[in-house]
Design an enzyme around this catalytic site. Structure first.
Site, PDB file in Angstrom:
ATOM      1  CG  ASP A  72      -5.578  -7.314  -1.714  1.00 25.40           C
ATOM      2  OD1 ASP A  72      -5.156  -8.482  -1.783  1.00 25.40           O
ATOM      3  OD2 ASP A  72      -5.549  -6.644  -0.658  1.00 25.40           O
ATOM      4  CB  CYS A 102      -3.629 -13.600   0.139  1.00 24.79           C
ATOM      5  SG  CYS A 102      -5.417 -13.655   0.013  1.00 24.79           S
ATOM      6  CG  ASP A 139     -15.062  -5.433  -0.143  1.00 25.02           C
ATOM      7  OD1 ASP A 139     -13.823  -5.586  -0.184  1.00 25.02           O
ATOM      8  OD2 ASP A 139     -15.821  -6.202   0.481  1.00 25.02           O
ATOM      9  CG  PHE A 141     -11.362  -8.078  -4.465  1.00 29.44           C
ATOM     10  CD1 PHE A 141     -12.401  -8.982  -4.258  1.00 29.44           C
ATOM     11  CD2 PHE A 141     -10.749  -8.048  -5.716  1.00 29.44           C
ATOM     12  CE1 PHE A 141     -12.804  -9.848  -5.273  1.00 29.44           C
ATOM     13  CE2 PHE A 141     -11.149  -8.904  -6.733  1.00 29.44           C
ATOM     14  CZ  PHE A 141     -12.177  -9.808  -6.517  1.00 29.44           C
ATOM     15  NE  ARG A 160      -2.524  -1.185   3.512  1.00 30.49           N
ATOM     16  CZ  ARG A 160      -2.830  -2.308   4.171  1.00 30.49           C
ATOM     17  NH1 ARG A 160      -3.710  -3.148   3.667  1.00 30.49           N
ATOM     18  NH2 ARG A 160      -2.272  -2.583   5.332  1.00 30.49           N
ATOM     19  CG  ASN A 191     -19.475 -11.125  -7.704  1.00 32.74           C
ATOM     20  OD1 ASN A 191     -18.342 -10.936  -8.164  1.00 32.74           O
ATOM     21  ND2 ASN A 191     -19.962 -12.323  -7.492  1.00 32.74           N
ATOM     22  CB  ALA A 192     -14.946  -7.917  -7.648  1.00 33.23           C
TER      23      ALA A 192
HETATM   24  C1  LIG Z   1      -7.814  -9.446   0.978  1.00 31.42           C
HETATM   25  S1  LIG Z   1      -9.205  -8.452   1.342  1.00 31.42           S
HETATM   26  C2  LIG Z   1      -8.745  -6.912   0.642  1.00 31.42           C
HETATM   27  C3  LIG Z   1      -7.876  -6.070   1.553  1.00 31.42           C
HETATM   28  C4  LIG Z   1      -7.693  -4.643   1.122  1.00 31.42           C
HETATM   29  N1  LIG Z   1      -7.096  -4.518  -0.184  1.00 31.42           N
HETATM   30  C5  LIG Z   1      -6.866  -3.868   2.135  1.00 31.42           C
HETATM   31  O1  LIG Z   1      -5.758  -3.417   1.790  1.00 31.42           O
HETATM   32  O2  LIG Z   1      -7.313  -3.711   3.272  1.00 31.42           O
HETATM   33  C6  LIG Z   1     -10.406  -9.088   0.247  1.00 31.42           C
HETATM   34  C7  LIG Z   1     -11.734  -8.352   0.210  1.00 31.42           C
HETATM   35  O3  LIG Z   1     -12.518  -8.931  -0.833  1.00 31.42           O
HETATM   36  C8  LIG Z   1     -13.891  -8.835  -0.481  1.00 31.42           C
HETATM   37  N2  LIG Z   1     -14.603  -9.791  -1.352  1.00 31.42           N
HETATM   38  C9  LIG Z   1     -14.648 -11.137  -1.268  1.00 31.42           C
HETATM   39  N3  LIG Z   1     -15.301 -11.655  -2.319  1.00 31.42           N
HETATM   40  C10 LIG Z   1     -15.684 -10.612  -3.101  1.00 31.42           C
HETATM   41  C11 LIG Z   1     -16.373 -10.488  -4.334  1.00 31.42           C
HETATM   42  N4  LIG Z   1     -16.798 -11.564  -5.000  1.00 31.42           N
HETATM   43  N5  LIG Z   1     -16.574  -9.264  -4.843  1.00 31.42           N
HETATM   44  C12 LIG Z   1     -16.149  -8.167  -4.191  1.00 31.42           C
HETATM   45  N6  LIG Z   1     -15.483  -8.220  -3.027  1.00 31.42           N
HETATM   46  C13 LIG Z   1     -15.245  -9.419  -2.483  1.00 31.42           C
HETATM   47  C14 LIG Z   1     -13.923  -9.087   0.994  1.00 31.42           C
HETATM   48  O4  LIG Z   1     -15.083  -8.511   1.564  1.00 31.42           O
HETATM   49  C15 LIG Z   1     -12.616  -8.407   1.447  1.00 31.42           C
HETATM   50  O5  LIG Z   1     -12.890  -7.109   1.878  1.00 31.42           O
END
Ligand SMILES: C[S@@+](CC[C@H](N)C(=O)[O-])C[C@H]1O[C@@H](n2cnc3c(N)ncnc32)[C@H](O)[C@@H]1O
Length: 383
Positions: A289, A327, A239, A218, A201, A268-269
């Site tokens: 991410d 990850c 997100d 995300f 970041r 949904n992304a």
């Molecule tokens: C690894 S975290 C991201 C961390 C963020 N980049 C940070 O620096 O704090 C993954 C995120 O993806 C979201 N997520 C999971 N599945 C998703 C989807 N299908 N579409 C959108 N967001 C999603 C989760 O709610 C979570 O906030």
């Protein structure tokens, strides 16, 4: 009790991997007779001492490679050592204090956010040392401890889920990351905040130009978004979690980012990215991410397909730069690099690696099993 391992178990330990599945134990009958949580010594077939750990339902979690007592003092000493290591690295108030086997505390994760801490336990043997863990953290200036022993790792250890305060009752705190400030809430995802992405970041800020359009996919509570906005970007964050997005809004506010410089989209992304691509939208920088698509090797094939599709969409939308992360521990760094470059080519983008990032050093990599985060910074141009 002595347990003997086959060649697979032996070479895993020799490479620093400290989780030994039952399959690698030669005297399985003895393994099955031992109570979970009991101390066991691991030996090679030829009788060489390899390590000492705790029996868990389906594996042994090795704590140490020395013949030392696994008692209260062990826990105190290892936690203090792990904390000192971070302080020597220059971490100040907020960091992962204990990262499981890398810190000789296999199955224990402790994150520190100022005076507030979240902990996770994934090892039967550590269960009975909760009080020592709390007492040691208190001696290090922590006044609130929230346990979040939930999810897949807890199930794997056949332990019931535990969630709640072990000390104090603070609900949130504001942490600093470079010039950025973030609200960390105890009821957030995982341990509250994704500390592993800290360096990436901070790195992002170097590549942002004032006025850039940035898409943070995300985005969770706006980690990358806030850093981009601080450098003058217009940010769109996506997100699935409404709760995370409401904290993302607050994070923008506490960093004094004007309201017209950001928007957060809940959904949904994959669907949103497809829609944006269909509409011909373009962003100077796209950040991906996602959560782990492959928690274990079993899901590798599908996960690779998922990452490829996601990166293809991301590359399509990116004008100058793609920052893409994974990850998923089972996906090797080289495999991730190859699939990202291929996805870019399929999106008719020429991708040039600028920087290869990993997890922050408070998540020390000591073996293959402890390395999981990959973060590629790529320059992209239309083919
Ligand atoms: C690894 S975290 C991201 C961390 C963020 N980049 C940070 O620096 O704090 C993954 C995120 O993806 C979201 N997520 C999971 N599945 C998703 C989807 N299908 N579409 C959108 N967001 C999603 C989760 O709610 C979570 O906030």
């Amino acid at each position: 009790m002595k347990l003997y391992v086959d060649f697979g178990g032996y070479s895993a330990i020799e490479k620093g991997n400290l989780i030994i599945p039952r399959e690698n134990i030669l005297n399985k009958e003895d393994f099955d007779k031992i109570e979970v949580g009991e101390v066991v010594d691991i030996y090679s077939k030829r009788g060489k001492f390899l390590g000492r750990g705790f029996k868990n339902p389906a594996e042994v979690r090795i704590m140490t490679l020395r013949k030392e007592e696994l008692d209260e003092n062990y826990f105190r000493e290892k936690i203090v050592n792990a904390n000192n290591y971070r302080l020597e690295l220059g971490f100040k108030d907020t960091y992962r204090m204990v990262y499981t086997q890398s810190d000789w505390l296999n199955g224990l994760v402790i994150d520190k956010f100022n005076e507030l801490s979240t902990i996770q336990i994934f090892n039967y043997g550590i269960e009975k040392y909760r009080d020592v863990i709390v007492e040691t953290l208190e001696s290090l200036g922590i006044d609130t401890i929230y346990e979040k022993s939930t999810g897949r790792n807890r199930k794997r250890a056949k332990l019931p889920e535990v969630e709640g305060y072990l000390l104090g009752n603070k609900k949130e705190t504001i942490i600093r990351e470079g010039e950025a400030k973030f609200i960390v809430r105890i009821d957030g995802q995982k341990t509250g905040f994704f500390l592993d992405q800290r360096e990436n970041r901070l790195e992002l800020e170097k590549f942002i130009k004032p006025g850039d359009r940035v898409l943070d996919v995300f985005c969770y509570t706006g980690g990358f978004s806030v850093h981009a906005a601080i450098r003058g970007a217009y940010v769109t964050g996506i997100d699935l979690s409404k709760k995370a997005l409401s904290v993302a809004e607050q994070n923008m506010e506490i960093n004094n980012i004007p309201k017209d410089r950001y928007e957060f989209i809940e959904g949904n992304a994959f669907e949103i990215l497809t829609d944006l691509a269909d509409r011909g939208e373009k962003y100077d920088v796209v950040i991906l991410d996602p959560p782990a698509f492959a928690q274990s090797k079993k899901y590798l094939k599908n996960a690779i397909r998922g990452y490829h599709a996601l990166n293809r969409l991301g590359a399509k939308l990116a004008k100058r730069m793609l920052v893409t992360c994974s990850c998923s521990q089972p996906i090797e760094p080289d495999a991730f690099k190859a699939l990202v470059i291929d996805a870019c080519l399929k999106a008719r983008k020429w991708a040039k690696i600028i920087k290869i990032g990993s997890q922050a050093p408070d998540h020390p990599i000591t073996s293959k099993g402890t390395e999981y985060l990959k973060c590629l910074f790529l320059g992209v141009e239309e083919i």
